[in-house]
Design a protein around this motif. Structure first.
Motif, PDB file in Angstrom:
ATOM      1  N   UNK A  82      13.737  19.018 -31.975  1.00 20.91           N
ATOM      2  CA  UNK A  82      13.989  18.830 -32.932  1.00 20.91           C
ATOM      3  C   UNK A  82      13.305  17.962 -33.417  1.00 20.91           C
ATOM      4  N   UNK A  83      12.397  18.313 -34.159  1.00 21.52           N
ATOM      5  CA  UNK A  83      11.363  17.538 -34.819  1.00 21.52           C
ATOM      6  C   UNK A  83      10.755  17.006 -34.083  1.00 21.52           C
ATOM      7  N   UNK A  84      10.186  17.654 -33.103  1.00 24.29           N
ATOM      8  CA  UNK A  84       8.949  16.268 -32.266  1.00 24.29           C
ATOM      9  C   UNK A  84       7.995  16.694 -32.549  1.00 24.29           C
ATOM     10  N   UNK A  85       7.065  15.851 -32.375  1.00 20.36           N
ATOM     11  CA  UNK A  85       5.574  16.203 -33.240  1.00 20.36           C
ATOM     12  C   UNK A  85       4.669  16.734 -31.782  1.00 20.36           C
ATOM     13  N   UNK A  86       3.557  16.811 -32.155  1.00 21.22           N
ATOM     14  CA  UNK A  86       2.242  17.629 -31.672  1.00 21.22           C
ATOM     15  C   UNK A  86       1.371  16.755 -32.381  1.00 21.22           C
ATOM     16  N   UNK A  87       1.091  15.854 -32.545  1.00 18.88           N
ATOM     17  CA  UNK A  87       0.419  14.686 -33.316  1.00 18.88           C
ATOM     18  C   UNK A  87       0.489  13.700 -33.185  1.00 18.88           C
ATOM     19  N   UNK A  88       1.093  12.944 -33.790  1.00 19.65           N
ATOM     20  CA  UNK A  88       1.552  12.256 -34.301  1.00 19.65           C
ATOM     21  C   UNK A  88       2.765  11.361 -33.444  1.00 19.65           C
TER      22      UNK A  88
END
Length: 191
Positions: A82-88
């Motif tokens: 849930x809402x895990x980052x790809x970039x940040x």
């Protein structure tokens, strides 16, 4: 000597690997499927490494350090899609983990358990990493807007501004200044 002083942690195509500094031998590995192009840096706090699996469907893993060999089953503390980052990259502040998904949705979780305290749409598309200073989290989005909110269990937006220029680079704190690099300008904002 602690594990962090004797080992290097690498994150390679679906594996987190700890290697001995002196000879390069593998100490442990943690396998996670379907991850590649891992952009967020791993973050270490209180014996746990937080790592995002990267593209296409990111998962944030909390991995307890230590052990030998394959620690995939025994050292997983928690994980979330849930809402895990790809970039940040994530930020951990006093037991709270803050992360920004690429679509600008920000979450605050208990760093030890993964319990979700809050989730809010704060910004637009986000590539820059979150930063922490003076009890505040700074988040920049790709349109050049900066959002400042409290590093607490409840979401409270303190300020925002707009540099009106594309921003992909992560901001940094230098002394009492915030440094921001947009597509056309390097900004220094003093307190």
């Amino acid at each position: 000597m602690s594990l962090l002083n004797t080992a290097s942690n690498l994150f390679i195509n679906g594996n987190s690997v700890s290697l001995a500094y002196l000879n390069g031998n593998q100490i442990w590995k943690f396998n996670y499927p379907n991850g590649y192009s891992v952009v967020p840096r791993p973050v270490f706090d209180q014996g746990i490494i937080y790592v995002s699996s990267g593209y296409d469907s990111p998962v944030l893993y909390a991995i307890r350090c230590g052990g030998r060999g394959d620690i995939t089953q025994k050292n997983l503390v928690w994980k979330t899609r849930k809402a895990a980052p790809r970039n940040s990259s994530v930020v951990v502040v006093e037991g709270l983990l803050f992360m920004a998904a690429d679509n600008g949705v920000v979450s605050c979780l208990d760093a030890q358990t993964g319990e979700l305290y809050w989730i809010e749409r704060v910004a637009g598309s986000c590539s820059p990493s979150l930063i922490h200073a003076n009890g505040q989290i700074f988040l920049c989005d790709e349109t050049g807007k900066t959002f400042i909110f409290e590093a607490k269990k409840r979401y409270r937006l303190l300020a925002q501004n707009d540099l009106e220029d594309r921003m992909l680079a992560s901001p940094i704190i230098y002394k009492n200044s915030l440094l921001l690099r947009t597509e056309n300008t390097l900004w220094r904002i003093d307190s």
